[in-house]
Design an enzyme around this catalytic site. Structure first.
Site, PDB file in Angstrom:
ATOM      1  N   THR A 153      39.119  48.844 -11.077  1.00 42.85           N
ATOM      2  CA  THR A 153      38.389  47.515 -10.992  1.00 42.85           C
ATOM      3  C   THR A 153      37.172  47.373 -11.395  1.00 42.85           C
ATOM      4  O   THR A 153      36.418  48.472 -11.556  1.00 42.85           O
ATOM      5  CB  THR A 153      38.487  46.971  -9.456  1.00 42.85           C
ATOM      6  N   TRP A 200      29.550  27.482   6.131  1.00 46.43           N
ATOM      7  CA  TRP A 200      29.727  27.914   4.688  1.00 46.43           C
ATOM      8  C   TRP A 200      29.769  26.858   3.999  1.00 46.43           C
ATOM      9  O   TRP A 200      30.286  25.675   4.216  1.00 46.43           O
ATOM     10  CB  TRP A 200      31.406  28.619   5.123  1.00 46.43           C
TER      11      TRP A 200
END
Ligand code: AMP
Length: 543
Positions: free
Chosen positions: A182, A443
Site C-alpha cells: 500500500t 463532520w
C-alpha cells in the site's frame, strides 16, 4: 450435507495465459518506449516470451514462493513478469517507482526480494537503494533506454538464450501470486499478498457487463501504473478476455496519452483523476485535434472523480466516465458507479450525482458502514460511518504482519474510508478517516467541498483540509490551483459553492498553490497541506 460432484479445477493465472495462447494468438500488446516509438507484439509472442522468462528465472535459482521484484513502467516485459513469475509458483512483487529510495529499501527488505527486474530508464532510482537490499541475488535490466550495466543481466539477452516452452507446475489456486504494498501515507507500507484464485476471480468480475465489461473487442490502456494495485487487474482481465493491450510506458501527460488513445483506437482507459484532469484540459484546449470515437469508457478511480469532470467529458467531448472505487487491499475493485436500469429515468442532476458517487459493490464484495463502536449504520444516504468490506479478493491479513487492527473479529476489513450508503446501495466517500474535518464535533465532508470547488471554471484542482481553530478545534481550509492564466478571489469561490452546503461547512480560508501535492499514486496529499497550512487560522504566518 451432500457434496456437489463437480471438478476441483483450480483458478490459476496459468489458465488465462493458456487461453490467450490458444484463442487469441494474433491479438496485440502495444508498448510505448521512452523515445515515444511503439513496439508491437502478439499474444503468441507474449506466450513464448513468458515461457522464456520462466526458463531464465529458473536458471537464476528462482523457486516456489520466491519474490521477484519489478521496478518498471507499463510495458510488455512487465506484462511477461506478471505471468511468468506466478505461473512458476513464485511471487511477482511490484515496486512503486514514485517512492523515495529509503521507502523502496524498506519494502524490498521486508519482502526479501531475491531477483529484481528494472528498466534501464529507472537505473538511477535502482542505484539509490538496490545495492543495499541484502536478499537481492540477481538484477535483470530491461534495455529500454540503453544497454544493461555491467554486473547485471540483460532481459532480452536472457530471453534470447531460452526455449519457448516451460513445464508449468500444477498449482493450488491459493498459491501466492503477487505482492503489492500500500502507498502507506501513515506508518510503514503494508504488503498485500494476492493469490491465483483471488486474481482470477477479480479478473472475471471485472469482465462482467455491469462492472467494467472488459471484452474481447476492447483495446485496454492501463494508464494506472502496474505498480499501483496491479494496474487495477487490467493486465489479467484484458488477457482473460483476449483484448488488445496498449501500454503507455513513461509518457503520461495529457497530450501523449491522447495521441496514443487516438492512434491505437483505445476503447477503455483507466487512471487516477489527476491524469484525467490533464486530459480534460488538453481536450478543452483543442477539442477537434483527436478522434476519440472508439473510446467507450474512461475508468477513473483511486481518488474521487469530481462531478464537474465527469460532466465536462460527457457534455463537451461525448466521453463516458466510469467512476470506480477500490483499494490495494481488495485487488483493488470494490464498487462501480454504473446506473441501475430502474434509475435511468431520474433527472440529469440525479444521474450525474449517481455517476459521481463511488457506486455500488461488485458481485462478491460485501459492504457495511459502522459507527465508532463497530455497530452497523442505516443505509439512508446521510449517516456517515467507516466502510468495512469482505470478499474473496479482500486481504485477510497483511504480509508483514502489521495492521492487525484493520481486520475485525467477525471477518471484515476496515477500509479507513468514511462513507454514506443510500437505500439503493450507492456509496459516497466523504473522507479518508485520517482526513476527516471535525468542526465543533460535526463532520464536514472535504470531498464534497472539493468537488464543488472544482466545478468553478477557473479552478484546476482543489483540496480541502482541516486547519486548527481556537474555538471549533478544526475548520476547513481550501487549497486551490487555478488553470493557466485564470484566477478567482476567495469571495468568488465562496459565492460559487454557498447555497449547496450548510454555512458551517464553507471553508474559512483559501490558499492558492501551483499544484496540490500528491502521493506516490497520484492522490492529493492532505497531510502535506495540513503540515504547511494547518495553522493558518491561528493567526500564525503561513510557512
Ligand atoms: P490505494 O490502495 O492506493 O488504491 O488507495 C485506496 C484508497 O484510495 C481508498 O481507501 C480511498 O480512500 C481512495 N479511493 C480509491 N478510489 C476512490 C474513489 N473512486 N473515490 C474516492 N476515493 C477513492
Amino acid at each position: 450435507m451432500l457434496t456437489g460432484r463437480m471438478m476441483a479445477f483450480p483458478l490459476t493465472i496459468t489458465h488465462l495465459w493458456q487461453r490467450a495462447r490458444e484463442f487469441f494468438p494474433r491479438q496485440e500488446v502495444v508498448s510505448r518506449l521512452p523515445d515515444k516509438s511503439l513496439h508491437r507484439q502478439t499474444y503468441a509472442d507474449f506466450a513464448a516470451r513468458t515461457a522464456r522468462l520462466a526458463n531464465a528465472l529458473k536458471k537464476l535459482g528462482v523457486g516456489p514462493g520466491d519474490r521477484v521484484a519489478t521496478l518498471c513502467w507499463n510495458h510488455r516485459q512487465h506484462l511477461e513478469a506478471y505471468y511468468a513469475v506466478p505461473m512458476m509458483g513464485a511471487v511477482v512483487h511490484t515496486l512503486n517507482i514514485r517512492l523515495h529510495p529509503s521507502e523502496l529499501l524498506y519494502i524490498a527488505q521486508s519482502a526479501e526480494d531475491s531477483v529484481l527486474i528494472v528498466d534501464r530508464s529507472l537505473w538511477k532510482l535502482y542505484e539509490a537503494f538496490g545495492p543495499e537490499v541484502r536478499s537481492l541475488r540477481h538484477v535483470i535490466v530491461v534495455p529500454d533506454a540503453g544497454p544493461a550495466p555491467e554486473g547485471t543481466h540483460d532481459y532480452e539477452a536472457l530471453l534470447a538464450a531460452e526455449h519457448d516452452e516451460y513445464a508449468w507446475p500444477a498449482l493450488d489456486e491459493n498459491t501466492a501470486a503477487m505482492l503489492c504494498y500500500t502507498s502507506g501515507t501513515t506508518g510503514n507500507p503494508k504488503g498485500v499478498l494476492l493469490s491465483h484464485r483471488s486474481t482470477v476471480l477479480h479478473a472475471m468480475v471485472s469482465c462482467m457487463t455491469d462492472t467494467l465489461g472488459i471484452r474481447q473487442g476492447d483495446t485496454c490502456m492501463p494508464v494506472v501504473p502496474m505498480f499501483h494495485a496491479a494496474a487495477w487487474g487490467l493486465p489479467y482481465s484484458a488477457v482473460l478476455a483476449g483484448a488488445k493491450l496498449v501500454m503507455p510506458g513513461p509518457h503520461l501527460d495529457g497530450l501523449s496519452l491522447l495521441d496514443l488513445m487516438a492512434a491505437e483506437k483505445v476503447t477503455l482507459a483507466a487512471g487516477v483523476p489527476t491524469i484525467w484532469l490533464g486530459i480534460l484540459a488538453a481536450l478543452d484546449n483543442e477539442p477537434r485535434r483527436w478522434d476519440l470515437r472508439s473510446v467507450r469508457a474512461m475508468v477513473i478511480g483511486g481518488a474521487a472523480a469530481p462531478a464537474s469532470m465527469i460532466e465536462g467529458f460527457s457534455t463537451r467531448h461525448s466521453l463516458q466516465v466510469v467512476h470506480a472505487w477500490g483499494m490495494t487491499e481488495m485487488s483493488p475493485l470494490g464498487t462501480v458507479a454504473n446506473i441501475k436500469h430502474g434509475l435511468l429515468d431520474r433527472s440529469p442532476e440525479e444521474l450525474l450525482s449517481l455517476r459521481a458517487s463511488q457506486g455500488y459493490a461488485v458481485p462478491f464484495v460485501e459492504t457495511r458502514h459502522v459507527n465508532d463502536q463497530g455497530s452497523p449504520l442505516p443505509r439512508d444516504g446521510e449517516t456517515f460511518g467507516e466502510l468495512e468490506v469482505r470478499g474473496p479478493w479482500v486481504a485477510s491479513s497483511y504480509y508483514n504482519g502489521d495492521g492487525g487492527d484493520r481486520f475485525t473479529d467477525d471477518g471484515w476489513f476496515k477500509t479507513g474510508d468514511v462513507v454514506t450508503l443510500d437505500p439503493e446501495g450507492y456509496m459516497r466517500i466523504t473522507d479518508r478517516a485520517k482526513d476527516v474535518i471535525k468542526s465543533g464535533g460535526e463532520w464536514i465532508s472535504s470531498v464534497a467541498l472539493e468537488n464543488a470547488l472544482m466545478s468553478h471554471p477557473a479552478v484546476l484542482e482543489a483540496a480541502v483540509f482541516a486547519a486548527q481553530h481556537p474555538t471549533w478545534s478544526e475548520r476547513p481550509v481550501a487549497a486551490v490551483a487555478f488553470k493557466p492564466g485564470q484566477s478567482a478571489t476567495p469571495d468568488e469561490l465562496r459565492a460559487h459553492i454557498e447555497g449547496r452546503f450548510a454555512k458551517f461547512w464553507l471553508p474559512d480560508a483559501y490558499v492558492v498553490v501551483s499544484q496540490i501535492p500528491r502521493t506516490s499514486t497520484g492522490k492529493f496529499l492532505k497531510s502535506k497541506l495540513r503540515e504547511e497550512h494547518g495553522r493558518i487560522l491561528l493567526g500564525e504566518a503561513v510557512t
